[in-house]
Enzyme design. Sequence first.
Site, mmCIF file in Angstrom:
data_model
loop_
_atom_site.group_PDB
_atom_site.id
_atom_site.type_symbol
_atom_site.label_atom_id
_atom_site.label_comp_id
_atom_site.label_asym_id
_atom_site.label_seq_id
_atom_site.Cartn_x
_atom_site.Cartn_y
_atom_site.Cartn_z
ATOM 1 N N MET A 125 -11.567 -6.064 5.007
ATOM 2 C CA MET A 125 -10.853 -5.124 5.877
ATOM 3 C C MET A 125 -10.555 -5.800 7.215
ATOM 4 O O MET A 125 -11.472 -6.282 7.897
ATOM 5 C CB MET A 125 -11.679 -3.863 6.118
ATOM 6 C CG MET A 125 -11.854 -2.961 4.902
ATOM 7 S SD MET A 125 -10.336 -2.501 4.044
ATOM 8 C CE MET A 125 -9.395 -1.714 5.349
ATOM 9 N N HIS B 148 -1.159 -1.166 -4.424
ATOM 10 C CA HIS B 148 -2.453 -0.951 -3.768
ATOM 11 C C HIS B 148 -2.569 0.541 -3.456
ATOM 12 O O HIS B 148 -1.749 1.099 -2.707
ATOM 13 C CB HIS B 148 -2.539 -1.790 -2.490
ATOM 14 C CG HIS B 148 -3.843 -1.683 -1.767
ATOM 15 N ND1 HIS B 148 -4.965 -2.411 -2.125
ATOM 16 C CD2 HIS B 148 -4.213 -0.917 -0.702
ATOM 17 C CE1 HIS B 148 -5.965 -2.103 -1.300
ATOM 18 N NE2 HIS B 148 -5.538 -1.191 -0.435
ATOM 19 N N SER C 65 0.856 -1.195 0.000
ATOM 20 C CA SER C 65 0.000 0.000 0.000
ATOM 21 C C SER C 65 0.886 1.237 0.000
ATOM 22 O O SER C 65 1.632 1.479 0.953
ATOM 23 C CB SER C 65 -0.899 -0.005 1.232
ATOM 24 O OG SER C 65 -1.439 1.302 1.382
ATOM 25 N N MET D 32 -12.135 4.403 -0.672
ATOM 26 C CA MET D 32 -12.826 4.588 0.617
ATOM 27 C C MET D 32 -13.541 5.934 0.527
ATOM 28 O O MET D 32 -13.178 6.906 1.205
ATOM 29 C CB MET D 32 -11.789 4.554 1.751
ATOM 30 C CG MET D 32 -11.300 3.135 2.039
ATOM 31 S SD MET D 32 -9.752 3.086 2.943
ATOM 32 C CE MET D 32 -8.616 3.197 1.581
ATOM 33 N N ASP E 210 -6.752 -6.652 3.960
ATOM 34 C CA ASP E 210 -6.202 -5.295 4.010
ATOM 35 C C ASP E 210 -6.215 -4.729 5.427
ATOM 36 O O ASP E 210 -7.281 -4.452 5.978
ATOM 37 C CB ASP E 210 -7.034 -4.399 3.074
ATOM 38 C CG ASP E 210 -6.427 -3.013 2.906
ATOM 39 O OD1 ASP E 210 -5.345 -2.753 3.445
ATOM 40 O OD2 ASP E 210 -7.071 -2.191 2.212
ATOM 41 N N MET F 65 -9.069 8.160 -0.167
ATOM 42 C CA MET F 65 -9.921 8.487 0.990
ATOM 43 C C MET F 65 -10.494 9.888 0.834
ATOM 44 O O MET F 65 -9.784 10.797 0.408
ATOM 45 C CB MET F 65 -9.098 8.438 2.276
ATOM 46 C CG MET F 65 -8.413 7.106 2.507
ATOM 47 S SD MET F 65 -7.463 7.157 4.039
ATOM 48 C CE MET F 65 -6.708 5.540 3.988
ATOM 49 N N HIS G 176 -8.298 1.177 -4.198
ATOM 50 C CA HIS G 176 -9.248 0.932 -3.100
ATOM 51 C C HIS G 176 -9.930 2.252 -2.756
ATOM 52 O O HIS G 176 -9.321 3.144 -2.178
ATOM 53 C CB HIS G 176 -8.440 0.380 -1.904
ATOM 54 C CG HIS G 176 -9.245 0.123 -0.678
ATOM 55 N ND1 HIS G 176 -8.659 -0.171 0.542
ATOM 56 C CD2 HIS G 176 -10.590 0.090 -0.453
ATOM 57 C CE1 HIS G 176 -9.607 -0.347 1.452
ATOM 58 N NE2 HIS G 176 -10.783 -0.192 0.881
ATOM 59 N N ASP H 245 -4.765 3.637 -2.020
ATOM 60 C CA ASP H 245 -5.849 3.924 -1.084
ATOM 61 C C ASP H 245 -6.379 5.342 -1.246
ATOM 62 O O ASP H 245 -5.713 6.308 -0.866
ATOM 63 C CB ASP H 245 -5.345 3.741 0.348
ATOM 64 C CG ASP H 245 -5.124 2.281 0.697
ATOM 65 O OD1 ASP H 245 -6.090 1.504 0.605
ATOM 66 O OD2 ASP H 245 -3.990 1.924 1.058
HETATM 67 C C1 DX5 Z 1 -6.451 1.315 5.443
HETATM 68 C C2 DX5 Z 1 -6.008 1.043 4.032
HETATM 69 C C3 DX5 Z 1 -4.895 0.078 3.961
HETATM 70 C C4 DX5 Z 1 -3.627 0.537 4.666
HETATM 71 C C5 DX5 Z 1 -2.895 -0.687 5.110
HETATM 72 O O1 DX5 Z 1 -7.621 2.027 5.444
HETATM 73 O O2 DX5 Z 1 -7.057 0.511 3.253
HETATM 74 O O3 DX5 Z 1 -4.616 -0.309 2.645
HETATM 75 O O4 DX5 Z 1 -2.799 1.326 3.856
HETATM 76 O O5 DX5 Z 1 -1.829 -0.293 5.878
HETATM 77 P P1 DX5 Z 1 -1.147 -1.272 6.924
HETATM 78 O O6 DX5 Z 1 -0.651 -2.467 6.168
HETATM 79 O O7 DX5 Z 1 -0.041 -0.438 7.495
HETATM 80 O O8 DX5 Z 1 -2.182 -1.654 7.943
HETATM 81 ZN ZN ZN Z 2 -6.513 -0.379 1.261
#
Ligand code: DX5
Ligand code: ZN
Length: 215
Positions: free
Chosen positions: A136, A32, A7, A67, A174, A36, A65, A34
């Site tokens: 998750m 990956h 990620s 969110m 994840d 947000m 991903h 993320d």
């Molecule tokens: C959290 C994200 C993850 C995050 C994982 O909301 O979706 O992808 O980056 O990070 P680690 O592996 O540090 O928990």
């Molecule tokens: Zn993620």
Amino acid sequence: MALIAPSLLSANFLNLQQDCNMLNESQADWFHLDVMDGRFVPNISFGPMLVSFFRKATTKYCDVHLMIEEPERFADAFKDAGADSLTVHLEACRHLHRNIQQIKSLDMHCGVAINPHTPVESLTDILGDIDLVCMMSVNPGFGGQSFIPHTIHKIKHLRKLIDEAGLNVKIEVDGGVTLQNAGEIIAAGADVLVAGNTVFKSNDPSATIASLKKI
Ligand code: DX5
Ligand code: ZN
């Protein structure tokens, strides 16, 4: 052997080129990414513009991903940015089936993510329509959180549902994945491991990816 999806949320944003080069030369399978929005999750990360830069920096699969609320408003933008797959949250979609159809019509792979409190059964009627479930194992929004142990039961349950239905749906896990718990997660039925802090906060990220890959 599981696919490893580092990620980039945990990468060094002042020197992303260096981290992209490291991943390109490593055994990492996917990027990956993320996204947000500060609404669905209590944090803001980045959007399509940065995804398009990651797209230029790698030929690896870009697993985006989302969110975010109302992901239908941004599916086109992420397609244009070069995403290979879009994962939307079941909890963020009022008409989830419509979101899935939209992503597939844009010729991207489609994933559905579920939060720790969302039962695996809520996926039953859309499992046949998707390519991936993002399970998750922390509450979404931040890297570096601890793995929620109950997730292991959910992975086993989902693996059973997928296998009994004869479907080809990947299980991605994840949040909080470490070198210590990866074996148990894979044994429970995971196909893809996302790892942020475990990779980027280690002394040798490339070697850490290789170690994850060996498990
Ligand atoms: C959290 C994200 C993850 C995050 C994982 O909301 O979706 O992808 O980056 O990070 P680690 O592996 O540090 O928990
Ligand atoms: Zn993620």
